[in-house]
Design a protein around this motif. Structure first.
Motif, PDB file in Angstrom:
ATOM      1  N   LYS A  23      56.884  81.758  66.092  1.00  0.00           N
ATOM      2  CA  LYS A  23      55.623  81.920  65.373  1.00  0.00           C
ATOM      3  C   LYS A  23      55.024  83.297  65.643  1.00  0.00           C
ATOM      4  CE  LYS A  23      51.170  79.707  64.576  1.00  0.00           C
ATOM      5  NZ  LYS A  23      50.132  78.825  65.110  1.00  0.00           N
ATOM      6  N   GLY A  24      55.067  83.717  66.910  1.00  0.00           N
ATOM      7  CA  GLY A  24      54.536  85.032  67.276  1.00  0.00           C
ATOM      8  C   GLY A  24      55.258  86.150  66.544  1.00  0.00           C
ATOM      9  N   ARG A  25      56.584  86.058  66.467  1.00  0.00           N
ATOM     10  CA  ARG A  25      57.371  87.076  65.762  1.00  0.00           C
ATOM     11  C   ARG A  25      57.049  87.089  64.263  1.00  0.00           C
ATOM     12  NH1 ARG A  25      63.206  86.099  68.804  1.00  0.00           N
ATOM     13  NH2 ARG A  25      62.861  87.601  70.491  1.00  0.00           N
ATOM     14  N   CYS A  26      56.905  85.907  63.706  1.00  0.00           N
ATOM     15  CA  CYS A  26      56.598  85.829  62.270  1.00  0.00           C
ATOM     16  C   CYS A  26      55.236  86.424  61.962  1.00  0.00           C
ATOM     17  CB  CYS A  26      56.652  84.372  61.799  1.00  0.00           C
ATOM     18  SG  CYS A  26      58.332  83.709  61.740  1.00  0.00           S
ATOM     19  N   GLU A  27      54.263  86.145  62.816  1.00  0.00           N
ATOM     20  CA  GLU A  27      52.925  86.708  62.602  1.00  0.00           C
ATOM     21  C   GLU A  27      52.946  88.229  62.722  1.00  0.00           C
ATOM     22  OE1 GLU A  27      50.604  84.556  65.461  1.00  0.00           O
ATOM     23  OE2 GLU A  27      50.323  82.845  64.126  1.00  0.00           O
ATOM     24  N   LYS A  28      53.705  88.750  63.693  1.00  0.00           N
ATOM     25  CA  LYS A  28      53.814  90.206  63.854  1.00  0.00           C
ATOM     26  C   LYS A  28      54.563  90.819  62.668  1.00  0.00           C
ATOM     27  CE  LYS A  28      52.200  90.579  68.200  1.00  0.00           C
ATOM     28  NZ  LYS A  28      51.030  91.367  68.590  1.00  0.00           N
ATOM     29  N   SER A  29      55.491  90.058  62.113  1.00  0.00           N
ATOM     30  CA  SER A  29      56.306  90.598  61.011  1.00  0.00           C
ATOM     31  C   SER A  29      55.472  90.867  59.764  1.00  0.00           C
ATOM     32  CB  SER A  29      57.451  89.645  60.674  1.00  0.00           C
ATOM     33  OG  SER A  29      57.006  88.521  59.930  1.00  0.00           O
ATOM     34  N   LEU A  30      54.314  90.220  59.658  1.00  0.00           N
ATOM     35  CA  LEU A  30      53.460  90.428  58.484  1.00  0.00           C
ATOM     36  C   LEU A  30      53.051  91.897  58.360  1.00  0.00           C
ATOM     37  CD1 LEU A  30      51.131  87.275  58.654  1.00  0.00           C
ATOM     38  CD2 LEU A  30      53.168  87.616  57.241  1.00  0.00           C
ATOM     39  N   ASP A  31      52.850  92.562  59.504  1.00  0.00           N
ATOM     40  CA  ASP A  31      52.477  93.987  59.474  1.00  0.00           C
ATOM     41  C   ASP A  31      53.560  94.822  58.812  1.00  0.00           C
ATOM     42  OD1 ASP A  31      50.108  93.427  60.779  1.00  0.00           O
ATOM     43  OD2 ASP A  31      50.965  93.775  62.777  1.00  0.00           O
ATOM     44  N   ARG A  49      64.354  81.292  57.926  1.00  0.00           N
ATOM     45  CA  ARG A  49      64.161  79.870  58.244  1.00  0.00           C
ATOM     46  C   ARG A  49      62.914  79.671  59.128  1.00  0.00           C
ATOM     47  NH1 ARG A  49      68.823  79.156  60.195  1.00  0.00           N
ATOM     48  NH2 ARG A  49      68.330  79.203  62.426  1.00  0.00           N
ATOM     49  N   THR A  50      62.752  80.550  60.128  1.00  0.00           N
ATOM     50  CA  THR A  50      61.610  80.435  61.049  1.00  0.00           C
ATOM     51  C   THR A  50      60.308  80.771  60.332  1.00  0.00           C
ATOM     52  OG1 THR A  50      63.078  81.140  62.845  1.00  0.00           O
ATOM     53  CG2 THR A  50      60.739  81.145  63.315  1.00  0.00           C
ATOM     54  N   PHE A  51      60.339  81.795  59.500  1.00  0.00           N
ATOM     55  CA  PHE A  51      59.152  82.216  58.750  1.00  0.00           C
ATOM     56  C   PHE A  51      58.676  81.081  57.845  1.00  0.00           C
ATOM     57  CE2 PHE A  51      56.586  84.361  55.599  1.00  0.00           C
ATOM     58  CZ  PHE A  51      56.041  85.451  56.258  1.00  0.00           C
ATOM     59  N   LYS A  52      59.621  80.456  57.154  1.00  0.00           N
ATOM     60  CA  LYS A  52      59.267  79.359  56.245  1.00  0.00           C
ATOM     61  C   LYS A  52      58.675  78.178  57.018  1.00  0.00           C
ATOM     62  CE  LYS A  52      60.866  76.741  52.285  1.00  0.00           C
ATOM     63  NZ  LYS A  52      61.979  76.380  51.404  1.00  0.00           N
ATOM     64  N   LYS A  53      59.229  77.931  58.198  1.00  0.00           N
ATOM     65  CA  LYS A  53      58.739  76.819  59.030  1.00  0.00           C
ATOM     66  C   LYS A  53      57.281  77.027  59.430  1.00  0.00           C
ATOM     67  CE  LYS A  53      59.563  74.556  63.487  1.00  0.00           C
ATOM     68  NZ  LYS A  53      60.419  74.509  64.699  1.00  0.00           N
ATOM     69  N   LEU A  81      56.373  79.462  53.459  1.00  0.00           N
ATOM     70  CA  LEU A  81      57.139  80.103  52.390  1.00  0.00           C
ATOM     71  C   LEU A  81      58.037  81.170  52.997  1.00  0.00           C
ATOM     72  CD1 LEU A  81      54.613  82.309  50.343  1.00  0.00           C
ATOM     73  CD2 LEU A  81      54.258  81.542  52.643  1.00  0.00           C
ATOM     74  N   THR A  82      58.990  81.675  52.244  1.00  0.00           N
ATOM     75  CA  THR A  82      59.922  82.674  52.781  1.00  0.00           C
ATOM     76  C   THR A  82      59.234  84.039  52.824  1.00  0.00           C
ATOM     77  OG1 THR A  82      60.796  83.313  50.632  1.00  0.00           O
ATOM     78  CG2 THR A  82      61.864  81.437  51.735  1.00  0.00           C
ATOM     79  N   PRO A  83      59.772  84.995  53.615  1.00  0.00           N
ATOM     80  CA  PRO A  83      59.172  86.341  53.653  1.00  0.00           C
ATOM     81  C   PRO A  83      59.145  86.995  52.271  1.00  0.00           C
ATOM     82  CG  PRO A  83      60.766  86.074  55.427  1.00  0.00           C
ATOM     83  CD  PRO A  83      60.887  84.865  54.563  1.00  0.00           C
ATOM     84  N   MET A 101      58.976  85.496  49.332  1.00  0.00           N
ATOM     85  CA  MET A 101      57.919  84.852  48.545  1.00  0.00           C
ATOM     86  C   MET A 101      56.550  85.336  48.997  1.00  0.00           C
ATOM     87  SD  MET A 101      59.575  81.029  48.574  1.00  0.00           S
ATOM     88  CE  MET A 101      58.150  80.154  47.967  1.00  0.00           C
ATOM     89  N   TRP A 102      56.400  85.530  50.339  1.00  0.00           N
ATOM     90  CA  TRP A 102      55.132  85.994  50.866  1.00  0.00           C
ATOM     91  C   TRP A 102      54.804  87.386  50.315  1.00  0.00           C
ATOM     92  CZ3 TRP A 102      52.946  90.000  53.519  1.00  0.00           C
ATOM     93  CH2 TRP A 102      51.686  89.755  54.085  1.00  0.00           C
ATOM     94  N   LYS A 103      55.820  88.254  50.261  1.00  0.00           N
ATOM     95  CA  LYS A 103      55.613  89.613  49.746  1.00  0.00           C
ATOM     96  C   LYS A 103      55.173  89.577  48.286  1.00  0.00           C
ATOM     97  CE  LYS A 103      58.302  93.098  50.907  1.00  0.00           C
ATOM     98  NZ  LYS A 103      59.501  93.923  51.127  1.00  0.00           N
ATOM     99  N   LYS A 104      55.829  88.739  47.497  1.00  0.00           N
ATOM    100  CA  LYS A 104      55.471  88.647  46.074  1.00  0.00           C
ATOM    101  C   LYS A 104      54.062  88.114  45.882  1.00  0.00           C
ATOM    102  CE  LYS A 104      60.147  87.977  44.285  1.00  0.00           C
ATOM    103  NZ  LYS A 104      61.128  87.015  43.766  1.00  0.00           N
ATOM    104  N   LYS A 105      53.698  87.179  46.738  1.00  0.00           N
ATOM    105  CA  LYS A 105      52.398  86.526  46.589  1.00  0.00           C
ATOM    106  C   LYS A 105      51.242  87.394  47.065  1.00  0.00           C
ATOM    107  CE  LYS A 105      50.026  82.176  47.548  1.00  0.00           C
ATOM    108  NZ  LYS A 105      50.115  80.818  48.111  1.00  0.00           N
ATOM    109  N   TYR A 106      51.432  88.132  48.164  1.00  0.00           N
ATOM    110  CA  TYR A 106      50.303  88.824  48.782  1.00  0.00           C
ATOM    111  C   TYR A 106      50.293  90.330  48.595  1.00  0.00           C
ATOM    112  CZ  TYR A 106      49.275  84.331  50.898  1.00  0.00           C
ATOM    113  OH  TYR A 106      48.972  83.015  51.084  1.00  0.00           O
ATOM    114  N   LEU A 107      51.400  90.926  48.187  1.00  0.00           N
ATOM    115  CA  LEU A 107      51.402  92.384  48.021  1.00  0.00           C
ATOM    116  C   LEU A 107      51.097  92.745  46.585  1.00  0.00           C
ATOM    117  CD1 LEU A 107      54.371  93.591  50.256  1.00  0.00           C
ATOM    118  CD2 LEU A 107      51.949  93.431  50.819  1.00  0.00           C
TER     119      LEU A 107
END
Length: 200
Positions: free
Chosen positions: A149-157, A182-186, A190-192, A194-200
Motif C-alpha cells: 500500500k505504501g509503495r502504491c501511494e508513493k507511486s501516485l507521484d 495487481r497490488t495497485f488494483k488491490k 483500479l489499475t495504474p 486506469m488511474w492515469k486515464k481517470k485522474y490525469l
C-alpha cells in the motif's frame, strides 16, 4: 535450574495460578518445611534476576524483593503476582518498540526491491509470524499489505508526472510490473493505467 525455567515460563505466560501450584508442589515434596520455604524464596529471587537479565524493559528491585520475602513482608503469591504484572507490562513495551522499529525500517527502505517481510522481521529481531501479529494488532493489516500500500501511494507521484507504468513499478520497489498492477488494483480499486486515464 529446571524448576527456575518452569517457573519463568509460567510467569512469562501470565499463568499466576499455575506458578503458585508449581511452588506448592515443590514444597510438598521437600522433607523439611523450613528448607522448602527458604528454597521457594530463593527460587523466586533467581526468577526475578533472570527476568531482569532477559528482558530489557523488565526491572524488579531484587534487593528489596529479597528483603521483603525473607522478612515475610511479601508472600510467594504476592511475589508471583508482582512478577507477572511487571513482565506483562515489559512485553507490551517491547512489542511497541519492535513495531516502531519495523515501521522505521519499512519507511527507510520502501523503494528497495530487497524490502521483504522476511527482511523486516530479521532487522526487527522477531519471527515473521510475530511481525504479522504486531502489524495486525496495531494497524489491522499485514506487513506485506502495508509495504504494498505504501509503495502504491508513493507511486501516485510518479504517475502524476506521466511516468510509464513500467518505470513507476521499478521506481517504487516492485520486482515486476505484474505485481505492481495487481497490488495497485488491490489497494486503489483500479489499475495504474486506469488511474492515469481517470485522474490525469
Amino acid at each position: 535450574m529446571e524448576h527456575k525455567n518452569q517457573l519463568v515460563n509460567f510467569i512469562i505466560n501470565g499463568e499466576n495460578r499455575s506458578a503458585e501450584a508449581f511452588l506448592t508442589e515443590i514444597k510438598e515434596r521437600a522433607a523439611c518445611s523450613e528448607y522448602a520455604e527458604a528454597r521457594e524464596k530463593i527460587l523466586l529471587i533467581e526468577v526475578a534476576k533472570y527476568l531482569n537479565d532477559r528482558f530489557p524493559a523488565f526491572y524488579a528491585d531484587v534487593k528489596k524483593l529479597t528483603a521483603d520475602l525473607f522478612k515475610n513482608r511479601l508472600s510467594a503469591r504476592e511475589c508471583i503476582d508482582y512478577l507477572c504484572r511487571k513482565i506483562k507490562d515489559s512485553l507490551k513495551e517491547e512489542k511497541l518498540e519492535s513495531y516502531a522499529k519495523a515501521l522505521d525500517f519499512v519507511e527507510e527502505n520502501l523503494f528497495s526491491n530487497q524490502l521483504t517481510v522476511g527482511a523486516v522481521a530479521e532487522y526487527t529481531g522477531v519471527s515473521q509470524s510475530s511481525l504479522v501479529k504486531l502489524f495486525c494488532e496495531n494497524i489491522g493489516i499485514t506487513p506485506g499489505d502495508y509495504i504494498g500500500k505504501g509503495r502504491c501511494e508513493k507511486s501516485l507521484d510518479f504517475l502524476k508526472e506521466n511516468m510509464s507504468v513500467e518505470n513507476t513499478a521499478l521506481s517504487v520497489g516492485f520486482s515486476s510490473v505484474e505485481t505492481y498492477i495487481r497490488t495497485f488494483k488491490k489497494h486503489m480499486g483500479l489499475t495504474p493505467g486506469m488511474w492515469k486515464k481517470k485522474y490525469l
